[in-house]
Design a protein around this motif. Structure first.
Motif, PDB file in Angstrom:
ATOM      1  N   ILE A  26      20.497  44.881  37.984  1.00  0.00           N
ATOM      2  CA  ILE A  26      21.045  45.947  38.819  1.00  0.00           C
ATOM      3  C   ILE A  26      19.960  46.555  39.690  1.00  0.00           C
ATOM      4  O   ILE A  26      20.201  46.989  40.821  1.00  0.00           O
ATOM      5  N   TYR A  84      28.502  49.641  29.554  1.00  0.00           N
ATOM      6  CA  TYR A  84      29.576  49.879  30.527  1.00  0.00           C
ATOM      7  C   TYR A  84      29.096  50.734  31.703  1.00  0.00           C
ATOM      8  O   TYR A  84      29.674  50.676  32.795  1.00  0.00           O
ATOM      9  N   VAL A  87      27.876  48.228  34.127  1.00  0.00           N
ATOM     10  CA  VAL A  87      29.044  47.628  34.798  1.00  0.00           C
ATOM     11  C   VAL A  87      29.539  48.550  35.902  1.00  0.00           C
ATOM     12  O   VAL A  87      29.818  48.115  37.032  1.00  0.00           O
ATOM     13  N   LEU A  88      29.656  49.841  35.599  1.00  0.00           N
ATOM     14  CA  LEU A  88      30.125  50.824  36.580  1.00  0.00           C
ATOM     15  C   LEU A  88      29.196  50.863  37.787  1.00  0.00           C
ATOM     16  O   LEU A  88      29.652  50.892  38.941  1.00  0.00           O
ATOM     17  N   ALA A  90      27.322  48.449  38.927  1.00  0.00           N
ATOM     18  CA  ALA A  90      27.499  47.222  39.705  1.00  0.00           C
ATOM     19  C   ALA A  90      28.763  47.276  40.570  1.00  0.00           C
ATOM     20  O   ALA A  90      28.753  46.837  41.729  1.00  0.00           O
ATOM     21  N   VAL A  91      29.838  47.828  40.027  1.00  0.00           N
ATOM     22  CA  VAL A  91      31.088  47.945  40.787  1.00  0.00           C
ATOM     23  C   VAL A  91      30.913  48.896  41.978  1.00  0.00           C
ATOM     24  O   VAL A  91      31.387  48.624  43.090  1.00  0.00           O
ATOM     25  N   GLY A 119      25.749  54.360  43.119  1.00  0.00           N
ATOM     26  CA  GLY A 119      25.405  53.250  42.232  1.00  0.00           C
ATOM     27  C   GLY A 119      23.923  53.214  41.916  1.00  0.00           C
ATOM     28  O   GLY A 119      23.520  52.901  40.785  1.00  0.00           O
ATOM     29  N   SER A 185      26.569  41.717  42.916  1.00  0.00           N
ATOM     30  CA  SER A 185      27.145  42.865  42.199  1.00  0.00           C
ATOM     31  C   SER A 185      28.369  42.450  41.395  1.00  0.00           C
ATOM     32  O   SER A 185      28.556  42.883  40.250  1.00  0.00           O
ATOM     33  N   LEU A 186      29.198  41.587  41.984  1.00  0.00           N
ATOM     34  CA  LEU A 186      30.411  41.115  41.297  1.00  0.00           C
ATOM     35  C   LEU A 186      30.042  40.296  40.066  1.00  0.00           C
ATOM     36  O   LEU A 186      30.583  40.508  38.975  1.00  0.00           O
ATOM     37  N   ALA A 189      28.587  42.530  37.254  1.00  0.00           N
ATOM     38  CA  ALA A 189      29.595  43.337  36.549  1.00  0.00           C
ATOM     39  C   ALA A 189      30.286  42.515  35.469  1.00  0.00           C
ATOM     40  O   ALA A 189      30.610  43.023  34.389  1.00  0.00           O
ATOM     41  N   VAL A 192      27.351  41.394  32.555  1.00  0.00           N
ATOM     42  CA  VAL A 192      26.864  42.454  31.666  1.00  0.00           C
ATOM     43  C   VAL A 192      27.758  42.603  30.433  1.00  0.00           C
ATOM     44  O   VAL A 192      27.300  43.016  29.365  1.00  0.00           O
TER      45      VAL A 192
END
Length: 491
Positions: A26, A84, A87-88, A90-91, A119, A185-186, A189, A192
């Protein structure tokens, strides 16, 4: 007892290394977003016909929004977990990259930059904290430094992207530069989700069985795993002999009330930790690194180089220098120690910044003349500053602030440090052009040199050595009566 995956005879645990590497991805995306704007803004200015004021906003808005993200990230990571939260982040990066790559006008571009900034705030807090929580004391500096290494790789990739895509048509080139991060990024996410959760966070949730399994994987043998688990149980208020898979944890141990303990009624120990964390984050950017990363093209312009491709090529050199010395620091931090590298780094920054200010001033005082020796020395001292910063202050900022807080205060303590970091980053990136116009570009670097002197004194007085200490031992180290620094000062 069965051998865990991480069992061995000391050294770097491969499972913990893998976890830290994924968490650091990230940071590569964030570094790319930072570096790519240095060259992209040259072409954005040409298409949208914006002046210095809007250029500074474009450069700095990412960090102002990152401040918001970092303050939210501490509470979020305590609530939903470290994994998580990555993950957040990255989204959010993905959404920001799509908006910037689309960028039909300046307003949408700013919206995308701001979204990506949120982010950034999440990423900068969670990467080092996660790495610190899965690593052993002997390799924590190396693993916690990987996010900074990721940032360096990302910045270098951003600079290379500037150079590669600068030959495309104006309306396409910078949009490709800014939109590319949506793809990694996709994948991040999704990837991870295969990582384990931080064992320290699991213990704070009372999920002792899961935490134990992961701790055996990230430790070098059963003895180390049991010792680390014992320390964490003590901090969380769990009986050391407890073997239950799930236990009830007092709310006070789960990060609830952390703001009160950090800001309203901190103990002397927590106050010192917070001061050290805020101070190191403040000085990381108050000493001017963002001026070089974002506006290196303005430095060579001030030194007499006008060609756009040559400006971008110079930034590639800056990125490569940063990468090489962050790699070096990552391998040295657990051997040499945080404090020695920090003081050596800032000392080098003071010398190189005074030199850069002097040579740029000489060029400024001879308009129309091409003073080759001053131009060459301006470039050399710029690289010397980047070298000095990245051998110590750059990577150690993230290592230090992620490791010094107690377990229940770590995420939110680190988030305060990151918020200060982003505030100073935004301040420098959004005022550098104005300051340069007011006191000259050479004068701006003299100012950064003066701030670096203050930074060296701060680190000497307030930052004890943390090398080799477990995360649970930090409270002893930062207790005023027992600190070696305090003892030395009282002699």
């Amino acid at each position: 007892m069965e051998k865990g995956v991480g069992e061995g005879h000391g050294g770097l645990n491969k499972y913990a290394l893998g976890c830290s590497l994924v968490a650091s991805m990230i940071s590569i995306i964030f570094g790319y977003d930072t570096g790519v704007m240095s060259g992209a803004m040259i072409y954005v200015k040409d298409e949208f016909h914006i002046g210095n004021g809007k250029t500074e906003i474009l450069a700095g808005i990412l960090n102002l929004c990152a401040l918001v993200g970092s303050l939210c990230a501490g509470r979020t990571s305590d609530a939903i977990g470290r994994r998580y939260t990555i993950v957040l982040a990255a989204v959010i990066f993905l959404l920001g990259s799509v908006l910037m790559g689309y960028g039909p006008n300046y307003g949408v571009l700013i919206a995308g930059r701001c979204t990506a900034g949120i982010g950034v705030g999440f990423a900068l807090m969670i990467g080092p904290v996660y790495s610190a929580e899965v690593s052993s004391p002997s390799t924590r500096g190396f693993l916690t430094g990987l996010p900074e290494l990721g940032i360096s790789i990302g910045i270098l990739l951003g600079y290379l992207s500037n150079f590669i895509f600068s030959g495309l048509p104006l309306k396409i080139g910078w949009r490709v530069m800014l939109g590319i991060p949506a793809i990694p990024s996709l994948f991040l996410a999704i990837g991870v989700l295969k990582m384990p959760e931080s064992p320290r966070w699991l213990i704070l949730q009372g999920r002792l069985g899961e935490a134990t399994k992961i701790m055996y994987k990230v430790s070098n043998g059963a003895e180390e795993a049991e010792a680390r688990l014992s320390d964490m149980k003590l901090i969380a208020g769990i009986d050391e002999k407890c073997k239950d898979d799930v236990v009830k944890i007092e709310k006070d141990s789960q990060g609830k009330g952390a703001w009160h303990e950090l800001l309203i009624k901190p103990t002397p120990t927590v106050r010192w930790m917070l001061m050290a964390a805020v101070g190191i984050h403040f000085f990381e950017h108050a000493t001017g690194i963002e001026a070089v990363i974002l506006y290196s093209h303005k430095i060579v312009e001030g030194a007499g180089i006008e060609d756009k491709r040559k400006k971008i090529l110079f930034t590639v050199g800056v990125g490569l220098t940063k990468f090489i010395f962050v790699v070096t620091a990552t391998f040295l931090v657990d051997r040499v120690g945080r404090r020695k590298l920090l003081l050596t780094s800032v000392g080098g920054m003071v010398i190189s910044l005074f030199g850069l200010g002097t040579f740029l001033t000489i060029v400024h005082q001879h308009p129309g003349e091409r003073i080759i020796w001053a131009l060459v020395l301006s470039i050399i001292t710029t690289y010397a500053f980047v070298m000095s910063f990245n051998i110590g202050l750059g990577p150690i900022t993230w290592v230090y602030s992620a490791e010094i807080f107690p377990m229940k205060l770590r995420a939110q303590g680190a988030s305060i440090g990151v918020a200060v970091n982003r505030l100073m980053n935004a301040t420098v990136s959004m005022t550098f052009l104005t300051i340069s116009d007011t006191i000259t570009i050479g004068g701006a670097f003299y100012m950064f040199a003066g701030i670096s002197v203050i930074a060296w004194l701060f680190f000497f007085v307030f930052c004890p050595e943390t090398k080799g200490k477990s995360l649970e031992e930090m409270e002893i180290l930062f207790t005023p009566k027992s600190s070696s620094i305090n003892k030395n000062n009282s002699k």
